[in-house]
Motif scaffolding. Structure first.
Motif, PDB file in Angstrom:
ATOM      1  N   LEU A  27       5.730  -4.080  11.696  1.00  0.00           N
ATOM      2  CA  LEU A  27       5.786  -4.809  12.958  1.00  0.00           C
ATOM      3  C   LEU A  27       5.123  -4.042  14.090  1.00  0.00           C
ATOM      4  CD1 LEU A  27       7.649  -6.646  11.354  1.00  0.00           C
ATOM      5  CD2 LEU A  27       9.229  -6.670  13.291  1.00  0.00           C
ATOM      6  N   ALA A  28       5.094  -2.727  14.004  1.00  0.00           N
ATOM      7  CA  ALA A  28       4.483  -1.916  15.056  1.00  0.00           C
ATOM      8  C   ALA A  28       2.988  -2.168  15.171  1.00  0.00           C
ATOM      9  CB  ALA A  28       4.745  -0.435  14.797  1.00  0.00           C
ATOM     10  N   ASP A  29       2.360  -2.612  14.093  1.00  0.00           N
ATOM     11  CA  ASP A  29       0.915  -2.866  14.092  1.00  0.00           C
ATOM     12  C   ASP A  29       0.563  -4.287  14.522  1.00  0.00           C
ATOM     13  OD1 ASP A  29       0.401  -0.294  13.169  1.00  0.00           O
ATOM     14  OD2 ASP A  29       0.536  -0.885  11.062  1.00  0.00           O
ATOM     15  N   LEU A  30       1.576  -5.104  14.817  1.00  0.00           N
ATOM     16  CA  LEU A  30       1.346  -6.499  15.175  1.00  0.00           C
ATOM     17  C   LEU A  30       1.634  -6.741  16.650  1.00  0.00           C
ATOM     18  CD1 LEU A  30       3.080  -8.256  12.133  1.00  0.00           C
ATOM     19  CD2 LEU A  30       0.655  -7.655  12.367  1.00  0.00           C
ATOM     20  N   SER A  31       1.005  -7.770  17.203  1.00  0.00           N
ATOM     21  CA  SER A  31       1.315  -8.189  18.565  1.00  0.00           C
ATOM     22  C   SER A  31       2.605  -9.004  18.555  1.00  0.00           C
ATOM     23  CB  SER A  31       0.177  -9.032  19.131  1.00  0.00           C
ATOM     24  OG  SER A  31       0.090 -10.271  18.433  1.00  0.00           O
TER      25      SER A  31
END
Length: 285
Positions: A27-31
């Protein structure tokens, strides 16, 4: 800078939801918009993250609580307002820090290999089932088969640390092969049954048939059990060094295990002799 993602429940569903896709690092890599569109399996139903949660993003830790400090543990995910309808939280977690304010459903921490998972409330059945690494903490109670094996599988937990501050259900650590399990309350029937290796500590009362079919490993009891299995025998002495190392390793864990000192040598039983077992029960109480 590390990222903290917060999912705040806004609409509890009337059905069970699979949360395995909610991984801190992923989730950290997603907007925020991309997270809201993630599809979560829900049996015959279909939902996306945005249907259930308000999604918040921060580049700093949430509050001042060290347990959700992303700078110390990589990416962090905080789920607020969760309930027992949310299954498979932290399943196959490999890195990062996941904290749940509320309770979770079944298969919490299933086959997790690393990272930190903390449940502030209760967890359902099969918590830490076939866990391989990392640390999982349940501040409330857990259901049956915690740290055990899935139906038909031969190995339960094979690594990591599971701490349950409340009570554990039946079949705790069934077929466990490696790792550490500590229960601050009571355990149900067949605790540490068919234990292959690893260490299981129980502070409260035991159900029936504990250590049934135990082959190796260590069962730590903080109080004298009501009865001793007939297939266990007095284990003698000569384990002073082992006990000193074990007591030291528990110094940072939950009470009463963290309060034990090596100078107080426990009583020792060995078994289960019905399966030529070389396991041990250490009774500190």
């Amino acid at each position: 800078m590390s990222t903290t993602t917060t999912l705040r429940v806004n609409t509890p569903p009337g059905f069970r939801v699979d949360a395995a896709a909610l991984q801190p690092a992923a989730l950290a890599d997603l907007s925020v918009a991309e997270i809201e569109r993630i599809v979560l399996p829900a049996g015959n139903q279909r939902c996306v993250v945005g249907d259930l949660f308000d999604v918040l993003r921060s580049d700093a830790a949430v509050g001042s609580e060290p347990a959700v400090d992303a700078s110390r543990s990589g990416a962090a995910l905080l789920i607020e307002g969760a309930g027992p309808w949310l299954d498979r939280v932290g399943a196959q977690l490999g890195e990062g820090h996941l904290v749940v304010h509320g309770s979770t459903g079944d298969y919490t921490g299933l086959r997790m290999t690393g990272g930190v998972l903390r449940i502030e409330g209760n967890a359902g059945h099969f918590t830490a089932c076939e866990m391989r690494g990392g640390r999982l903490t349940v501040n409330g109670d857990s259901g049956d088969f915690a740290a055990g094996a899935l139906t038909g599988d031969m190995e339960g937990m094979t690594g990591g640390t599971l701490t349950i501050h409340g009570n554990a259900g039946a079949r705790l650590a069934d077929r466990m092969r490696r790792g550490l399990v500590l229960v601050g309350g009571d355990a149900g029937d067949f605790a540490a049954a068919r234990l292959v290796a690893g260490t299981v500590g129980i502070a409260g009362q035991l159900g029936s048939h504990y250590a049934y079919g135990m082959r190796r490993g260590t069962l730590l009891l903080a109080r004298q059990p009501a009865s001793v299995p007939p297939t266990f025998t007095a284990g003698g002495h000569g384990f002073d060094v082992f006990w000193a190392l074990l007591a030291r390793s528990l110094a940072d864990e939950i009470a009463p295990f963290s309060q034990w000192r090596a100078a107080r040598l426990p009583a020792r039983l060995t078994g289960d002799l019905a399966v030529d077992g070389r396991g041990e029960i250490l009774i500190v109480g």
